[in-house]
Design an enzyme around this catalytic site. Structure first.
Site, PDB file in Angstrom:
ATOM      1  N   CYS A 134       0.865  -1.178   0.000  1.00 50.43           N
ATOM      2  CA  CYS A 134       0.000   0.000   0.000  1.00 50.43           C
ATOM      3  C   CYS A 134       0.897   1.222   0.000  1.00 50.43           C
ATOM      4  CB  CYS A 134      -0.872  -0.034   1.259  1.00 50.43           C
ATOM      5  SG  CYS A 134      -1.838   1.454   1.508  1.00 50.43           S
ATOM      6  N   CYS A 188      -0.930   3.820  -6.278  1.00 52.20           N
ATOM      7  CA  CYS A 188      -1.839   3.172  -5.320  1.00 52.20           C
ATOM      8  C   CYS A 188      -1.982   1.761  -5.855  1.00 52.20           C
ATOM      9  CB  CYS A 188      -3.193   3.879  -5.295  1.00 52.20           C
ATOM     10  SG  CYS A 188      -4.475   2.956  -4.394  1.00 52.20           S
TER      11      CYS A 188
HETATM   12  N1  DGL Z   1      -4.042   0.468  -1.913  1.00 52.53           N
HETATM   13  C1  DGL Z   1      -3.806   1.641  -1.128  1.00 52.53           C
HETATM   14  C2  DGL Z   1      -2.535   2.369  -1.622  1.00 52.53           C
HETATM   15  O1  DGL Z   1      -1.701   1.804  -2.321  1.00 52.53           O
HETATM   16  C3  DGL Z   1      -4.921   2.653  -1.088  1.00 52.53           C
HETATM   17  C4  DGL Z   1      -6.290   2.249  -0.751  1.00 52.53           C
HETATM   18  C5  DGL Z   1      -6.839   3.012   0.442  1.00 52.53           C
HETATM   19  O2  DGL Z   1      -7.025   4.237   0.389  1.00 52.53           O
HETATM   20  O3  DGL Z   1      -7.074   2.327   1.443  1.00 52.53           O
HETATM   21  O4  DGL Z   1      -2.328   3.512  -1.301  1.00 52.53           O
END
Ligand code: DGL
Length: 276
Positions: free
Chosen positions: A87, A201
């Protein structure tokens, strides 16, 4: 033959000890997909903090406390050999803090600005991430270090997280937020010159097809998942990897909703879904 850990001490790793991959939801799958190509035999626990989604709309303090606490509890329960924060939001906020707390190697996911800067011909790079990610000093540092002399246009697009979650649940993808995110970047000064876009993301590569269609030809979309998989593989070099039972996925959210992801998760070799 024991392995040499990142600390330099000789440590013997249980061959069945898993790699723990954490995201708020399905975004972590983009990292897992690349990891499977390099280490198909590696035991993996895929953790989705669905009760914490979205991290991108939380404060820095909330994200740091949540991720450090959760990874600490998960490490005690599952005894992973390595944790990957799949993430960008959590990594750009809390990677150093988590590394201080855990006794195992922690691999983070940070925006792929370095390869984007090497790739752009026009010198104008777009960056799509959560609002939490795009304001981080970590991203400022990556820009200063790797994209000097280039233009980095950042846009926070939290509205792309839900379509990615929906797509993997087999639901139709709403094109409106995808169009809006692309138009927001295109509408910035020099936005029409963007030829490379960093998907900062982990949810966004799941919408690669839709985003590529909306940007049109001449724009390359890149993300960090391959680099992260390579980093994990290099840290585990020489370690024995043995999957004694099928890999599984855990969620902090309601199990009935998580089970809607069962077919998608099975494609990534995650056969059992449980609540953390
Ligand atoms: N998958 C998360 C990232 O890479 C973002 C998703 C979220 O906001 O929880 O930042």
């Amino acid at each position: 033959m024991p392995d040499i850990g990142s600390t330099g001490w000789r440590v013997s790793v249980d061959p069945t000890s898993p790699i723990l991959i954490l995201d708020t939801g399905v975004g972590g799958l983009t990292v897992l997909g690349e990891l499977r190509k390099l280490l198909p035999e590696a035991p993996v626990i895929f953790a989705a903090d669905q009760a914490g989604l979205p991290y991108g709309e939380k404060t820095e303090a909330e994200v740091a406390a949540r991720v450090a606490g959760l990874l600490g509890r998960m490490s005690e329960r599952y005894r992973p050999r390595l944790a990957c924060i799949a993430c960008n939001t959590a990594s750009t906020i809390a990677l150093d803090m988590v590394r201080d707390v855990l006794e195992i190697p922690v691999v983070g996911t940070v925006p792929a600005i370095k390869p984007a800067a090497a790739m752009t011909k026009t010198g104008v790079i777009g960056l799509l991430g959560t609002k939490g990610t795009i304001r981080q000093p970590y991203v400022d540092r990556l820009e200063a270090k790797f994209a000097e002399g280039k233009t980095l246009l950042r846009h926070g697009a939290p509205e792309l997280v839900d379509p990615a979650e929906a797509k993997l649940r087999g639901r139709p993808v709403d094109p409106a937020p995808i169009r809006a995110a692309v138009q927001a970047l295109r509408g910035m000064p020099r936005g029409d010159e963007i030829d490379t876009v960093v998907l900062a993301c982990t949810h966004f590569p799941l919408l690669h097809e839709e985003l590529a269609a909306e940007f049109g030809p001449g724009v390359t979309l890149i993300d960090g998942s391959q680099g992260i998989a390579r980093r994990i593989a290099s840290l585990l070099e020489g370690q024995k990897l043995e999957r004694r039972e099928p890999d599984f996925a855990v969620t902090t959210g309601p199990l009935d909703d998580f089970k809607k992801l069962a077919p998608a998760l099975a494609e990534y070799g995650l056969e059992r879904l449980v609540r953390f």
